[in-house]
Design an enzyme around this catalytic site. Structure first.
Site, PDB file in Angstrom:
ATOM      1  N   HIS A 473       0.788  -1.232   0.000  1.00 34.32           N
ATOM      2  CA  HIS A 473       0.000   0.000   0.000  1.00 34.32           C
ATOM      3  C   HIS A 473       0.821   1.284   0.000  1.00 34.32           C
ATOM      4  O   HIS A 473       0.333   2.334  -0.424  1.00 34.32           O
ATOM      5  CB  HIS A 473      -0.930   0.009   1.221  1.00 34.32           C
ATOM      6  CG  HIS A 473      -2.183   0.801   1.024  1.00 34.32           C
ATOM      7  ND1 HIS A 473      -2.243   1.932   0.252  1.00 34.32           N
ATOM      8  CD2 HIS A 473      -3.435   0.620   1.499  1.00 34.32           C
ATOM      9  CE1 HIS A 473      -3.466   2.417   0.257  1.00 34.32           C
ATOM     10  NE2 HIS A 473      -4.218   1.642   0.998  1.00 34.32           N
ATOM     11  N   TYR A 589     -14.849   5.723   8.299  1.00 32.84           N
ATOM     12  CA  TYR A 589     -13.809   6.205   7.380  1.00 32.84           C
ATOM     13  C   TYR A 589     -14.194   5.814   5.957  1.00 32.84           C
ATOM     14  O   TYR A 589     -14.430   4.643   5.670  1.00 32.84           O
ATOM     15  CB  TYR A 589     -12.472   5.552   7.763  1.00 32.84           C
ATOM     16  CG  TYR A 589     -11.265   5.947   6.949  1.00 32.84           C
ATOM     17  CD1 TYR A 589     -10.228   6.664   7.536  1.00 32.84           C
ATOM     18  CD2 TYR A 589     -11.112   5.566   5.616  1.00 32.84           C
ATOM     19  CE1 TYR A 589      -9.088   7.004   6.816  1.00 32.84           C
ATOM     20  CE2 TYR A 589      -9.989   5.910   4.889  1.00 32.84           C
ATOM     21  CZ  TYR A 589      -8.984   6.620   5.489  1.00 32.84           C
ATOM     22  OH  TYR A 589      -7.855   6.956   4.774  1.00 32.84           O
ATOM     23  N   THR A 602      -4.887  10.689  -0.623  1.00 31.22           N
ATOM     24  CA  THR A 602      -6.250  10.454  -0.142  1.00 31.22           C
ATOM     25  C   THR A 602      -6.619  11.439   0.958  1.00 31.22           C
ATOM     26  O   THR A 602      -5.769  12.087   1.553  1.00 31.22           O
ATOM     27  CB  THR A 602      -6.406   9.022   0.420  1.00 31.22           C
ATOM     28  OG1 THR A 602      -5.502   8.851   1.523  1.00 31.22           O
ATOM     29  CG2 THR A 602      -6.146   7.985  -0.649  1.00 31.22           C
TER      30      THR A 602
END
EC number: 2.3.1.21
Length: 772
Positions: A473, A589, A602
């Site tokens: 990630h 979230y 993000t």
């Protein structure tokens, strides 16, 4: 071995008569072709750098300006207003035969034209950056576009009309703005109001006001200062402190997965499917290197930042004791492959030629047919990447810093990407609810040692030809790998294809040397470290409950009948489902992107709002009129869409507070407010999976060519991780994760609540599949 001869250009032996050199012509040929290919790539990068640097101008436009200047001078018209003569007088004294007055005049006109051209490019680029800083269009209804937005759209289209390269817009993208502290505090307090009773809310309000008045002004000044000189005030800290400094295992906690087309099957031949996929990936990498990929554009005209795509290939996360490091290479000519506990190195090129899919199929089939057993300690070696980062860093330094272990580890870490040939078959059977969940579990963690979790991504090939990805990630977010995956699946299906027997098209080159087996010398101490990491990873994997399902009653097409965005519809349904599941609201979230800004990644959308809570409570009471419920739903939907737009335009909550917290740590300033905010658990973490970022086929013509999306592990011990893909007009896919060890959660139970919540909201608007 044949591959050893290919790897060595020359050998020598010492004899009584002297030193005897034996040159390998074939190896030297490969080295020569590799060098030629490397220089070609460098020249392409130089050319692209020039074209990118002058966008929205071009070499042709420069030539036009030069010709216009020369032509006007020939016609005795001085458009330079004396500047050409001034430049000519400033030139060095003429020397030799070429220093004629005509030559100097021409050189002066070229210099003047270049200056005018460069000034124009700078002006257009700054104008485009100013235009791209306008986000009013996001807050307007499609049917009520203002005159200002229409004029803005025309100007943007004019300035970006020339076909852009992948990175053409990078320097024209605006910087991410730093929100004001009062605005962030106000939005934060509004977001936690439905979660707190009056006493708790008053306490938080007091902490927030104290922070805003006393601590925040100093922190904000430093943050604004950083935003002036840094490309993006968030992204570097986000990458370092959220990802690279985390000492938790990557598996489940950070890495995520992506699924294949699940409603169709191209071939059952494992090696053939993998051959096409790997070939398509290297085709994509070549386009990436040449910047031939079109930048993603919102509304077809607003460019998204492409920075994250740079590290898609040839990238590995290197473990460290305190922080990890992302190692990115400019080039890699091989992939690392895992099968039945053995590691192989497979070359992607023969000289400068990319291997064809049929050649790659042959190489992968050779690995599948290889009967050799794993070396001692080799089978579970990759478990080191699945366990704790500190333990892996220590083992790497102790056992893999020299000799054949270092050489083999380098072959893996310097590979374009990692490939695993699984021994299990997976498929989606609509009649078997567990089939999709088992497939997802296999992609998320496998058996804990058949994925190299440090690589930018692992390409997973099931025995029956089904594919999948496991993605690290830190280097990029899901839309980036999604762009690659859409290209691969589309190219595999519609461009490369298969023979009637399921093999890749064409004939293989049987003279290619076989894949190279990687050698290891793993001592007993290292095997103990591997086993310890495996036990940690296995406990983590065994605790993950994953429930994946396809929602068939309706999709995006019928949701639009509610006159709301599909994402808002699903997010409100998730709030209703969660309240039914746990009897309370929670901090939620939802990942939103900030890629309209340079190097943006993000932002968080806090989906649990006062408006959504009011709608959920009204639904739970069951005594409200349908019209009242519709009104409450629309208010909740409008609030969610507005928050999403604010997040996308740099006015979010959490990244600003995160950066203020980092500044406070650097300055040694204590803030009870920031400490509490940053420690709040996200009991419901959600993400919508993007699709159709790249046009490879018409989804209306091929409605079954749909991937099932992907998913991730739970963020909180007592929470849920939910990813969803609104897959076209008529269906949706959901991926729900939780932990078996939690008595509060059950992924399948929550999935059933989501199903019912979607149906209940649809019933409010009398939506059914027959309405389409």
């Amino acid at each position: 071995m044949a591959e050893a001869h290919q790897a060595v250009a020359f050998q020598f032996t010492v004899t009584p008569d002297g030193v005897d050199f034996r040159l390998s012509r074939e190896a030297l040929r490969h080295i020569y072709l590799s060098g030629i290919n490397s220089w070609k790539k460098r020249l392409i990068r130089i050319k692209n750098g020039i074209l990118r640097g002058v966008y929205p101008g071009s070499p042709t436009s420069w030539l036009v300006v030069v010709m216009a200047t020369v032509g006007s001078n020939y016609c005795k018209v001085d458009i330079s207003m004396g500047l050409v003569d001034c430049i000519q007088r400033c030139l060095p004294e003429r020397y030799g035969h070429f220093g004629t007055p005509q030559t100097e005049a021409l050189l002066s006109m070229v210099i003047f034209s270049t200056g005018v051209w460069a000034t124009g490019i700078f002006f257009f680029r700054q104008t485009l950056k100013l235009l791209l800083s306008y986000h009013g269009w996001m807050f307007e209804m499609h049917s009520k576009t203002s005159h200002a937005t229409k004029i803005w759209a025309i100007c943007v289209r004019l300035l970006s009309s020339r076909r852009p390269m992948l990175y053409s817009f990078q320097t024209s993208l605006p910087k991410l703005p730093v929100p004001s502290v009062p605005a962030t505090i106000h939005r934060y307090l509004d977001s936690v109001r439905p979660l707190l009773d009056d006493e708790a809310y008053y306490r938080m309000e007091t902490l927030a006001k104290e922070f805003q008045d006393k601590t925040a002004p100093r922190l904000q000044k430093y943050l604004v200062l950083k935003s002036w000189w840094a490309t993006n005030y968030v992204s570097d800290w986000w990458e370092e402190y959220v990802y690279l400094r985390s000492r938790s295992p990557l598996m489940v906690n950070s890495n995520y997965y992506a699924m294949d087309f699940v409603l169709i099957k191209n071939t059952n031949v494992q090696a053939a499917r993998l051959g096409n996929a790997v070939h398509a990936m290297i085709m994509y990498r070549r386009k990436l290197d040449r910047e031939e990929i079109k930048p993603v554009m919102a509304l077809g005209m607003v460019p998204m930042c492409s920075y994250q795509m740079e590290r898609m290939f040839n990238t590995t996360r290197i473990p460290g004791k305190e922080t990890d490091l992302l190692q990115h290479l400019s080039e890699s000519r091989h992939v690392a492959v895992y099968h039945k506990g053995r590691f192989f190195k497979v070359w992607l090129y023969e000289g400068s030629r990319l291997l064809k899919p049929r050649d790659l199929e042959m190489q992968f089939q050779r690995i599948l047919d290889d009967p050799s057993p794993p070396q001692p300690g080799e089978e579970k070696l990759a478990a080191l990447t699945a366990g704790g980062r500190v333990e892996w860093a220590e083992a790497r330094q102790t056992f893999f810093s020299s000799g054949k272990n270092k050489m083999s580890l380098d072959a893996i870490e310097r590979a374009a990407f990692f490939v695993t040939l699984d021994e299990d078959s997976h498929c989606y059977n609509p009649d078997d609810e567990t089939s999709l969940s088992l497939y997802g579990k296999a992609l998320l963690h496998g058996n804990c040692y058949n994925r190299w979790f440090d690589k930018s991504f692992t390409l997973i090939s099931c025995k029956n030809g089904l594919l999948g990805l496991n993605t690290e990630h830190s280097w990029a977010d899901a839309p980036i790998i999604g762009h690659l995956w859409e290209f691969v699946l589309g190219t595999d299906t519609f461009h490369l294809g298969y023979t009637e027997t399921g093999h890749c098209v064409g004939e293989p080159n049987t003279t290619l040397p076989p894949p190279q087996r990687l050698p290891w010398d793993i001592p007993e101490q290292c095997r103990e470290a591997i086993e310890n990491s495996y036990q940690v990873a296995k406990a983590l994997a065994d605790d993950v409950e994953l429930y994946c399902f396809q929602f068939l009653p309706f999709g995006k097409g019928l949701i639009k009948k509610c006159r709301t965005s599909p994402d808002a519809f699903v997010q409100i349904a998730l709030q209703l489902a969660h309240f039914r599941d746990k009897g309370k609201f929670c901090l939620t979230y939802e990942a939103s992107m900030t890629r309209m800004f340079r190097e943006g990644r993000t932002e968080t959308v806090r989906s649990c709002t006062n408006e959504s809570a009011a709608f959920v409570q009204a639904m739970m009471k069951g005594s409200h009129k349908k019209q009242d419920l519709q009104d409450l739903f629309r208010k909740a939907s409008e609030k969610h869409q507005n928050m999403y737009r604010l997040a996308m335009t740099g006015a979010g909550i959490d990244r600003h507070l995160f950066c203020l917290y980092i500044v406070s740590k650097y300055l040694g300033v204590s803030s009870p407010f920031l400490a509490e905010v940053l420690s709040e658990p996200w009991s419901l973490s959600t993400s919508q999976i993007p699709q159709f970022q790249i046009c490879m086929f018409d989804p209306k013509q091929y409605p079954n060519h749909l991937g099932a999306g992907g998913g991730f592990g739970p963020v909180a011990d007592d929470g849920y991780g939910v990813s969803y893909m609104i897959a076209g007009e008529n269906t949706m896919f959901f991926h729900i994760s939780s932990k078996y060890s939690s008595s509060e959660t059950n992924a399948q139970r929550f999935g059933n609540h989501i199903r019912q919540a979607l149906l209940d909201i649809a019933e409010l608007f009398k939506i059914s599949k027959t309405d389409s």
